[in-house]
Design a protein around this motif. Sequence first.
Motif, PDB file in Angstrom:
ATOM      1  N   ASP A  65     -54.944 -17.892 -40.897  1.00 14.31           N
ATOM      2  CA  ASP A  65     -53.561 -18.360 -40.148  1.00 14.31           C
ATOM      3  C   ASP A  65     -53.266 -17.645 -38.747  1.00 14.31           C
ATOM      4  O   ASP A  65     -52.661 -18.217 -37.891  1.00 14.31           O
ATOM      5  N   ASP A  66     -54.122 -16.481 -38.294  1.00 18.38           N
ATOM      6  CA  ASP A  66     -54.033 -16.148 -36.869  1.00 18.38           C
ATOM      7  C   ASP A  66     -55.144 -17.025 -35.877  1.00 18.38           C
ATOM      8  O   ASP A  66     -55.194 -16.293 -34.856  1.00 18.38           O
ATOM      9  N   GLU A  67     -55.835 -18.012 -36.180  1.00 16.97           N
ATOM     10  CA  GLU A  67     -56.566 -18.553 -35.151  1.00 16.97           C
ATOM     11  C   GLU A  67     -55.899 -19.396 -34.560  1.00 16.97           C
ATOM     12  O   GLU A  67     -54.733 -19.696 -34.943  1.00 16.97           O
ATOM     13  N   PRO A  68     -56.371 -19.725 -33.054  1.00 16.55           N
ATOM     14  CA  PRO A  68     -55.809 -20.617 -32.293  1.00 16.55           C
ATOM     15  C   PRO A  68     -55.547 -21.791 -32.712  1.00 16.55           C
ATOM     16  O   PRO A  68     -56.451 -22.430 -33.470  1.00 16.55           O
ATOM     17  N   VAL A  69     -54.303 -22.630 -32.427  1.00 11.72           N
ATOM     18  CA  VAL A  69     -54.261 -23.931 -32.550  1.00 11.72           C
ATOM     19  C   VAL A  69     -55.230 -24.812 -31.954  1.00 11.72           C
ATOM     20  O   VAL A  69     -55.239 -24.693 -30.641  1.00 11.72           O
TER      21      VAL A  69
ATOM     22  N   GLY B  71     -46.479 -21.373 -21.897  1.00 11.95           N
ATOM     23  CA  GLY B  71     -45.162 -20.996 -22.143  1.00 11.95           C
ATOM     24  C   GLY B  71     -44.477 -21.057 -23.579  1.00 11.95           C
ATOM     25  O   GLY B  71     -43.527 -20.472 -23.702  1.00 11.95           O
ATOM     26  N   PHE B  72     -45.213 -21.835 -24.525  1.00 10.67           N
ATOM     27  CA  PHE B  72     -44.801 -21.669 -25.790  1.00 10.67           C
ATOM     28  C   PHE B  72     -45.106 -20.212 -26.495  1.00 10.67           C
ATOM     29  O   PHE B  72     -44.884 -19.962 -27.433  1.00 10.67           O
ATOM     30  N   GLY B  73     -46.140 -19.623 -26.137  1.00 10.81           N
ATOM     31  CA  GLY B  73     -46.590 -18.456 -26.472  1.00 10.81           C
ATOM     32  C   GLY B  73     -47.347 -18.308 -27.816  1.00 10.81           C
ATOM     33  O   GLY B  73     -47.622 -17.425 -28.630  1.00 10.81           O
ATOM     34  N   ILE B  74     -47.827 -19.342 -28.120  1.00 12.21           N
ATOM     35  CA  ILE B  74     -48.552 -19.705 -29.176  1.00 12.21           C
ATOM     36  C   ILE B  74     -50.069 -19.990 -28.925  1.00 12.21           C
ATOM     37  O   ILE B  74     -50.411 -20.802 -27.873  1.00 12.21           O
ATOM     38  N   PRO B  75     -51.116 -19.046 -29.245  1.00 14.42           N
ATOM     39  CA  PRO B  75     -52.604 -19.342 -29.032  1.00 14.42           C
ATOM     40  C   PRO B  75     -52.954 -20.622 -29.262  1.00 14.42           C
ATOM     41  O   PRO B  75     -52.947 -21.222 -30.320  1.00 14.42           O
ATOM     42  N   PHE B  76     -53.776 -21.533 -28.260  1.00 10.11           N
ATOM     43  CA  PHE B  76     -54.289 -22.733 -28.579  1.00 10.11           C
ATOM     44  C   PHE B  76     -55.538 -22.840 -27.682  1.00 10.11           C
ATOM     45  O   PHE B  76     -55.909 -22.086 -26.985  1.00 10.11           O
ATOM     46  N   GLU B  77     -56.329 -23.818 -28.530  1.00  8.49           N
ATOM     47  CA  GLU B  77     -57.657 -24.338 -27.572  1.00  8.49           C
ATOM     48  C   GLU B  77     -57.461 -25.850 -27.530  1.00  8.49           C
ATOM     49  O   GLU B  77     -57.391 -26.573 -28.525  1.00  8.49           O
ATOM     50  N   TYR B  78     -57.340 -26.191 -26.496  1.00 11.52           N
ATOM     51  CA  TYR B  78     -57.175 -27.914 -25.930  1.00 11.52           C
ATOM     52  C   TYR B  78     -58.420 -28.214 -25.611  1.00 11.52           C
ATOM     53  O   TYR B  78     -59.223 -27.692 -24.660  1.00 11.52           O
TER      54      TYR B  78
ATOM     55  N   SER C 202     -53.368 -30.325 -40.070  1.00 11.00           N
ATOM     56  CA  SER C 202     -53.746 -29.083 -40.861  1.00 11.00           C
ATOM     57  C   SER C 202     -52.242 -28.449 -41.432  1.00 11.00           C
ATOM     58  O   SER C 202     -51.162 -28.886 -40.837  1.00 11.00           O
ATOM     59  N   SER C 203     -52.503 -27.224 -42.283  1.00 13.81           N
ATOM     60  CA  SER C 203     -51.018 -26.870 -42.731  1.00 13.81           C
ATOM     61  C   SER C 203     -50.665 -25.337 -42.024  1.00 13.81           C
ATOM     62  O   SER C 203     -50.022 -24.726 -42.264  1.00 13.81           O
ATOM     63  N   SER C 204     -51.647 -25.123 -40.641  1.00  9.77           N
ATOM     64  CA  SER C 204     -51.330 -23.873 -39.955  1.00  9.77           C
ATOM     65  C   SER C 204     -49.928 -23.846 -39.530  1.00  9.77           C
ATOM     66  O   SER C 204     -49.356 -24.710 -38.841  1.00  9.77           O
ATOM     67  N   PRO C 205     -49.294 -22.845 -39.862  1.00 11.82           N
ATOM     68  CA  PRO C 205     -47.786 -22.343 -39.441  1.00 11.82           C
ATOM     69  C   PRO C 205     -47.600 -22.432 -37.970  1.00 11.82           C
ATOM     70  O   PRO C 205     -46.740 -23.113 -37.408  1.00 11.82           O
ATOM     71  N   ARG C 206     -48.759 -21.930 -37.178  1.00 13.41           N
ATOM     72  CA  ARG C 206     -48.743 -22.195 -35.732  1.00 13.41           C
ATOM     73  C   ARG C 206     -48.749 -23.391 -35.271  1.00 13.41           C
ATOM     74  O   ARG C 206     -48.178 -23.990 -34.336  1.00 13.41           O
ATOM     75  N   ALA C 207     -49.662 -24.326 -36.028  1.00 11.99           N
ATOM     76  CA  ALA C 207     -49.602 -25.668 -35.325  1.00 11.99           C
ATOM     77  C   ALA C 207     -48.393 -26.290 -35.713  1.00 11.99           C
ATOM     78  O   ALA C 207     -47.804 -27.333 -34.912  1.00 11.99           O
ATOM     79  N   ARG C 208     -47.693 -26.096 -36.696  1.00 13.10           N
ATOM     80  CA  ARG C 208     -46.524 -26.723 -37.175  1.00 13.10           C
ATOM     81  C   ARG C 208     -45.452 -26.239 -36.021  1.00 13.10           C
ATOM     82  O   ARG C 208     -44.596 -27.092 -35.463  1.00 13.10           O
ATOM     83  N   ASP C 209     -45.574 -25.052 -35.665  1.00 14.07           N
ATOM     84  CA  ASP C 209     -44.404 -24.587 -34.607  1.00 14.07           C
ATOM     85  C   ASP C 209     -44.723 -25.022 -33.180  1.00 14.07           C
ATOM     86  O   ASP C 209     -43.786 -25.380 -32.659  1.00 14.07           O
ATOM     87  N   LEU C 210     -45.985 -25.302 -32.895  1.00 15.78           N
ATOM     88  CA  LEU C 210     -46.286 -25.926 -31.899  1.00 15.78           C
ATOM     89  C   LEU C 210     -45.696 -27.287 -31.613  1.00 15.78           C
ATOM     90  O   LEU C 210     -45.189 -27.728 -30.600  1.00 15.78           O
ATOM     91  N   ILE C 211     -45.826 -27.844 -32.762  1.00 18.52           N
ATOM     92  CA  ILE C 211     -45.447 -29.538 -32.626  1.00 18.52           C
ATOM     93  C   ILE C 211     -43.845 -29.481 -32.596  1.00 18.52           C
ATOM     94  O   ILE C 211     -43.207 -30.369 -31.858  1.00 18.52           O
ATOM     95  N   LYS C 212     -43.110 -28.402 -33.430  1.00 13.95           N
ATOM     96  CA  LYS C 212     -41.957 -28.566 -32.942  1.00 13.95           C
ATOM     97  C   LYS C 212     -41.340 -28.310 -31.803  1.00 13.95           C
ATOM     98  O   LYS C 212     -40.396 -28.736 -31.087  1.00 13.95           O
TER      99      LYS C 212
END
Length: 415
Positions: free
Chosen positions: A29-33, A53-60, A298-308
């Motif tokens: 769950d702690d991997e970047p989105v 600015g969201f403070g969520i680790p990501f790879e774009y 995915s069901s990643s909580p971080r990914a859900r939070d990023l979309i929100k």
Amino acid sequence: MTRRFKVLALLTVLLVCAGSLVAVWARPDDEPVTILGPWTDDQEKQFKELLDGFGIPFEYQGTAAQREVLLSKVQSGEPPDIAIMPGVGELAEYAEQQRLKPLNGYYEEEEYGSPWNAASTRRGHVYWVPVKADLKSIVWYREGNEPANSPAPMESWCMGMGEDGASGWPGSDWIEDLVLQREGPGVYGKWARGDDDVKWTGNAVRTAWEAWAGLLQQNTKAAENALLTDHRGDPERNGLLFEGRDGCTLEHQGSFARSFYRGERKHARLKDSASLLPGGPYSVRAHQVTGDFAALFSSSPRARDLIKRLASRKGQQEWAKTADVFSANRQVRPKDGPTERDIAERLTGDVPLCLDASDVMAPAVRDAFYEAVLLTIARAAAGEDLDIRGLLDDVQQVQEAQPSRHAAPRTVCST
């Protein structure tokens, strides 16, 4: 033992099944989105700035070929957490395959009017949310050169079919706009969804196609140039409209064209396309719109939070401010300026909005549509018989071969 090794050890389950060894992997769950999107260059930098600015680790990963890249990643079993795409028809196929997670409750639906927030299945699930909006059914002209309210000849149009190769979609926009302004949102929506009572070979689509073909046949040299020209223009210059190629003065293009105009964008003005289309002038029945839609794989909580966060009013307002883009969120306002106000008024006004038809269509139908567009313009440039009935019959056959699309958008146009 390192933490990463412990995680992998815990997440690797070995099962003996029918004499074979099967490895089952889960993702920490702690991997970047991971995000796959359409934005590159300056807009990629601006999008990354927003996400920082969201403070969520990501790879774009930004690419102009997101359809092909996404398909490859899905087939290899490594889809991104979030994909951002212009085509809801494509996303509907992934939803049909149960690869997407529903987004119901992930954003404030009342902030997004129809057709942006339409449920995509009979059960009412929503599988995508627009994170960028653009207006179509408009024509750009240079400041001080507003055209008359009557159809413009072929030589007036700055037209390009290219996008790293001949793409076809700039031509499909013409035909879609003609169907919409001539027939209205009801017929247009049925055609986009593939309903049986509006066939490709029927009067509504065929006569719109013939009107566009007639425009191309007015000037075979201009048609040839359009086939060989990138719709974005020379990357070192300011877009087709300001290159003034062969004296052209008008461009039938979406609001995203402002990015092509670069230093000249402040001199670009727009008006509704209806009065200028071949066979017109027509009344403005509706506006086409297109968007970039985010979907969750995915069901990643971080990914859900990023979309929100991305779909929220605050996130969309910051994105509009950072990148000078438009949002489908009703509470977001663009940067102030005459052109920006004109676009925003159309995106939020009383005239119906209709999703780009080819974006809604099943991918196989969309591709056949693009191919028929390119064949039309190539034959017009060569002075050959266009055989429009034959071309449309081929597309209709592709349409009829499609399976039922339960996850396709149920609403194409607002009312």
